[in-house]
Scaffold this active site. Sequence first.
Site, PDB file in Angstrom:
ATOM      1  N   ASN A  96       0.876  -1.170   0.000  1.00 53.09           N
ATOM      2  CA  ASN A  96       0.000   0.000   0.000  1.00 53.09           C
ATOM      3  C   ASN A  96       0.914   1.222   0.000  1.00 53.09           C
ATOM      4  O   ASN A  96       1.486   1.567   1.025  1.00 53.09           O
ATOM      5  CB  ASN A  96      -0.892  -0.026   1.252  1.00 53.09           C
ATOM      6  CG  ASN A  96      -1.710   1.247   1.398  1.00 53.09           C
ATOM      7  OD1 ASN A  96      -1.754   2.081   0.489  1.00 53.09           O
ATOM      8  ND2 ASN A  96      -2.366   1.394   2.542  1.00 53.09           N
ATOM      9  N   TRP A  97       1.036   1.825  -1.167  1.00 52.07           N
ATOM     10  CA  TRP A  97       1.963   2.967  -1.285  1.00 52.07           C
ATOM     11  C   TRP A  97       1.461   4.202  -0.538  1.00 52.07           C
ATOM     12  O   TRP A  97       2.204   5.150  -0.333  1.00 52.07           O
ATOM     13  CB  TRP A  97       2.163   3.334  -2.754  1.00 52.07           C
ATOM     14  CG  TRP A  97       2.956   2.358  -3.554  1.00 52.07           C
ATOM     15  CD1 TRP A  97       3.408   1.118  -3.165  1.00 52.07           C
ATOM     16  CD2 TRP A  97       3.406   2.529  -4.908  1.00 52.07           C
ATOM     17  NE1 TRP A  97       4.108   0.519  -4.191  1.00 52.07           N
ATOM     18  CE2 TRP A  97       4.121   1.366  -5.278  1.00 52.07           C
ATOM     19  CE3 TRP A  97       3.268   3.548  -5.850  1.00 52.07           C
ATOM     20  CZ2 TRP A  97       4.696   1.203  -6.539  1.00 52.07           C
ATOM     21  CZ3 TRP A  97       3.833   3.389  -7.101  1.00 52.07           C
ATOM     22  CH2 TRP A  97       4.552   2.230  -7.451  1.00 52.07           C
ATOM     23  N   HIS A 107      -9.513   1.303   4.991  1.00 53.61           N
ATOM     24  CA  HIS A 107      -8.233   1.493   5.686  1.00 53.61           C
ATOM     25  C   HIS A 107      -8.457   2.414   6.883  1.00 53.61           C
ATOM     26  O   HIS A 107      -9.262   3.352   6.814  1.00 53.61           O
ATOM     27  CB  HIS A 107      -7.195   2.089   4.727  1.00 53.61           C
ATOM     28  CG  HIS A 107      -5.811   2.025   5.301  1.00 53.61           C
ATOM     29  ND1 HIS A 107      -5.375   2.928   6.237  1.00 53.61           N
ATOM     30  CD2 HIS A 107      -4.802   1.150   5.101  1.00 53.61           C
ATOM     31  CE1 HIS A 107      -4.126   2.601   6.576  1.00 53.61           C
ATOM     32  NE2 HIS A 107      -3.765   1.525   5.914  1.00 53.61           N
ATOM     33  N   GLU A 156      -5.273  -4.805  10.557  1.00 52.21           N
ATOM     34  CA  GLU A 156      -4.251  -3.778  10.756  1.00 52.21           C
ATOM     35  C   GLU A 156      -4.517  -3.046  12.069  1.00 52.21           C
ATOM     36  O   GLU A 156      -5.320  -2.101  12.104  1.00 52.21           O
ATOM     37  CB  GLU A 156      -4.290  -2.763   9.604  1.00 52.21           C
ATOM     38  CG  GLU A 156      -3.961  -3.359   8.250  1.00 52.21           C
ATOM     39  CD  GLU A 156      -3.409  -2.303   7.305  1.00 52.21           C
ATOM     40  OE1 GLU A 156      -2.362  -2.562   6.717  1.00 52.21           O
ATOM     41  OE2 GLU A 156      -4.005  -1.225   7.170  1.00 52.21           O
ATOM     42  N   GLY A 187       2.875  -1.095   4.226  1.00 55.15           N
ATOM     43  CA  GLY A 187       2.910   0.327   3.910  1.00 55.15           C
ATOM     44  C   GLY A 187       4.320   0.779   3.569  1.00 55.15           C
ATOM     45  O   GLY A 187       4.836   0.521   2.475  1.00 55.15           O
ATOM     46  N   GLY A 188       4.969   1.435   4.522  1.00 55.79           N
ATOM     47  CA  GLY A 188       6.279   2.047   4.295  1.00 55.79           C
ATOM     48  C   GLY A 188       7.289   1.148   3.599  1.00 55.79           C
ATOM     49  O   GLY A 188       7.977   1.583   2.658  1.00 55.79           O
TER      50      GLY A 188
HETATM   51  P1  13P Z   1       3.107   0.476   7.628  1.00 56.09           P
HETATM   52  O1  13P Z   1       3.600  -0.824   7.028  1.00 56.09           O
HETATM   53  O2  13P Z   1       3.842   1.673   7.099  1.00 56.09           O
HETATM   54  O3  13P Z   1       3.036   0.403   9.109  1.00 56.09           O
HETATM   55  O4  13P Z   1       1.603   0.674   7.104  1.00 56.09           O
HETATM   56  C1  13P Z   1       0.714  -0.383   7.224  1.00 56.09           C
HETATM   57  C2  13P Z   1      -0.504  -0.054   6.465  1.00 56.09           C
HETATM   58  O5  13P Z   1      -1.268   0.815   6.831  1.00 56.09           O
HETATM   59  C3  13P Z   1      -0.760  -0.794   5.222  1.00 56.09           C
HETATM   60  O6  13P Z   1      -2.029  -0.577   4.736  1.00 56.09           O
END
Ligand code: 13P
Length: 244
Positions: free
Chosen positions: A9-10, A95, A166, A229-230
Amino acid sequence: MRRRLVVGNWKMNGGLAANARLLDHLVSEWQPSDRCAIAVCVPFPYLGQAQAALSSSAIAWGAQDVSAHAAGAFTGEVSAAMLVEFGCRYAIVGHSERRQMHGETDAQVAAKAKAAIGAAITPIVCVGETLEQRDADATDAVVMRQVRAVVDALGGDVAKIVLAYEPVWAIGTGRTATPAQAQEVHASLRAALIKAAAPEVGILYGGSVKASNATALFAMPDVDGGLVGGASLDANEFLAIARA
Ligand code: 13P
């Protein structure tokens, strides 16, 4: 048999040049695998770029949201039919950043999941509790309420979703749920899906997933992959997570 899935997820990151480097790297390094599929969910303006870069690869792509509406006066929204034109296989819905910052309700999330399925797009439905809710022992109640809204709206079509757990306190904080904490919630989500006659739905874990913690998380029996995410913005890190 549940197939494993790792989705990047960019969020609101990227740019044409950086995306091209990242996508090209993924295409050249990712070996198609029967065990694990990968996908990237990019900002709307880059869907065409993802489509062009990934069409002849084994990597799928998708959006980070979708409108519950088919067409009309909904300024700023993007319909499922539009996503289909850009080849999207997935759309993230619900999300926590949208639930928290844009006030999306369980009913709206369910309607978005329904719109995606209506266009043959797989919704990746996100659920998860805040730290306050966890500390109040409300984790199970919160995620079950979020899942129930989707199960009630979709009926038998719930088998067509991907679920993502999440925990809000683990997103972007560097603080990952322990594998045991993730498994505990995934097991109760699995029980709810079995009750809804959708035992094969994949349940991804998201929240500070990195190459260094992915192996332990993905070893849990009800963790079928990750929503990243990151770490998905770094091709090597993302690939290492998928290989885990
Ligand atoms: P991070 O991996 O940056 O913690 O983000 C998770 C996320 O929200 C993926 O949708």
